[in-house]
Write a protein that holds these residues in place. Sequence first.
Motif, PDB file in Angstrom:
ATOM      1  N   ARG A  30       0.849  -1.342   0.148  1.00  0.00           N
ATOM      2  CA  ARG A  30      -0.099   0.145  -0.008  1.00  0.00           C
ATOM      3  C   ARG A  30       1.125   1.133   0.092  1.00  0.00           C
ATOM      4  O   ARG A  30       1.815   1.421   0.692  1.00  0.00           O
ATOM      5  CB  ARG A  30      -0.957   0.017   1.335  1.00  0.00           C
ATOM      6  CG  ARG A  30      -1.815   1.331   1.339  1.00  0.00           C
ATOM      7  CD  ARG A  30      -2.859   1.181   2.401  1.00  0.00           C
ATOM      8  NE  ARG A  30      -2.299   1.156   3.501  1.00  0.00           N
ATOM      9  CZ  ARG A  30      -2.511   2.462   4.414  1.00  0.00           C
ATOM     10  NH1 ARG A  30      -3.234   3.207   3.809  1.00  0.00           N
ATOM     11  NH2 ARG A  30      -1.903   2.518   5.462  1.00  0.00           N
ATOM     12  N   GLU A  31       0.527   2.279  -0.939  1.00  0.00           N
ATOM     13  CA  GLU A  31       1.088   3.520  -0.823  1.00  0.00           C
ATOM     14  C   GLU A  31       0.455   4.328   0.267  1.00  0.00           C
ATOM     15  O   GLU A  31      -0.602   4.532   0.221  1.00  0.00           O
ATOM     16  CB  GLU A  31       1.061   4.096  -2.401  1.00  0.00           C
ATOM     17  CG  GLU A  31       1.988   5.434  -2.326  1.00  0.00           C
ATOM     18  CD  GLU A  31       1.517   6.597  -1.446  1.00  0.00           C
ATOM     19  OE1 GLU A  31       2.592   7.162  -0.868  1.00  0.00           O
ATOM     20  OE2 GLU A  31       0.584   7.014  -1.562  1.00  0.00           O
ATOM     21  N   THR A  32       1.118   4.743   1.257  1.00  0.00           N
ATOM     22  CA  THR A  32       0.598   5.383   2.492  1.00  0.00           C
ATOM     23  C   THR A  32       0.730   6.776   2.503  1.00  0.00           C
ATOM     24  O   THR A  32      -0.069   7.635   3.148  1.00  0.00           O
ATOM     25  CB  THR A  32       1.189   5.040   3.627  1.00  0.00           C
ATOM     26  OG1 THR A  32       2.655   5.212   3.758  1.00  0.00           O
ATOM     27  CG2 THR A  32       0.998   3.397   3.837  1.00  0.00           C
ATOM     28  N   GLY A  62      -1.779   6.464  -2.732  1.00  0.00           N
ATOM     29  CA  GLY A  62      -3.053   5.983  -2.179  1.00  0.00           C
ATOM     30  C   GLY A  62      -3.450   4.553  -2.509  1.00  0.00           C
ATOM     31  O   GLY A  62      -4.371   3.896  -2.032  1.00  0.00           O
ATOM     32  N   SER A  64      -3.327   0.327  -3.537  1.00  0.00           N
ATOM     33  CA  SER A  64      -2.828  -0.684  -2.931  1.00  0.00           C
ATOM     34  C   SER A  64      -2.851  -2.100  -4.013  1.00  0.00           C
ATOM     35  O   SER A  64      -3.536  -1.988  -5.009  1.00  0.00           O
ATOM     36  CB  SER A  64      -3.576  -1.157  -1.730  1.00  0.00           C
ATOM     37  OG  SER A  64      -5.013  -1.376  -2.348  1.00  0.00           O
ATOM     38  N   GLU A  90       4.152   0.356   2.532  1.00  0.00           N
ATOM     39  CA  GLU A  90       3.986  -0.337   3.501  1.00  0.00           C
ATOM     40  C   GLU A  90       3.411  -1.805   2.897  1.00  0.00           C
ATOM     41  O   GLU A  90       2.968  -1.732   1.935  1.00  0.00           O
ATOM     42  CB  GLU A  90       2.991   0.120   4.573  1.00  0.00           C
ATOM     43  CG  GLU A  90       1.629   0.227   4.204  1.00  0.00           C
ATOM     44  CD  GLU A  90       0.950   0.347   5.625  1.00  0.00           C
ATOM     45  OE1 GLU A  90       1.320   0.747   6.627  1.00  0.00           O
ATOM     46  OE2 GLU A  90      -0.255   0.466   5.422  1.00  0.00           O
TER      47      GLU A  90
END
Length: 96
Positions: A30-32, A62, A64, A90
Motif C-alpha cells: 500500500r502507498e501510504t 493511495g 494498494s 508499507e
Amino acid sequence: MSGVTIPVALTGSDQAVHLGAAQLAGYTLRETGGVAAATARIFDHPSAASGTLLAVVALPAGGSADVMYCRPVRASAGIYVDVGGTGALEGSVRIA
C-alpha cells in the motif's frame, strides 16, 4: 507445512526479504503517503536490485495491491525488494 506462506514485513525502503532459495508466493502493498506514486520491484537476488526481475508493482498515490500466486515463483538466490518513486510504501512479501 505444505501450503503455508510466511509474510515478511517491508520496512518501506530497499531490503533483503529472504537470503537463499525461496518461493515468492505473493505480496500485499500500500502507498501510504497519498500524494505520490511508489513502485516495488521484486528480484531473485539476496542483497541487491539485480538478478532476475520477478515482479513489478506500480502503485498510484493511495493505491494498494494484494496478490497471492496459485503457483509460487521460485527464486534460486533469494528475494530482494527495491522501492522506487517518491511515495511511501508499507506491506509484506509472502514467501513459501
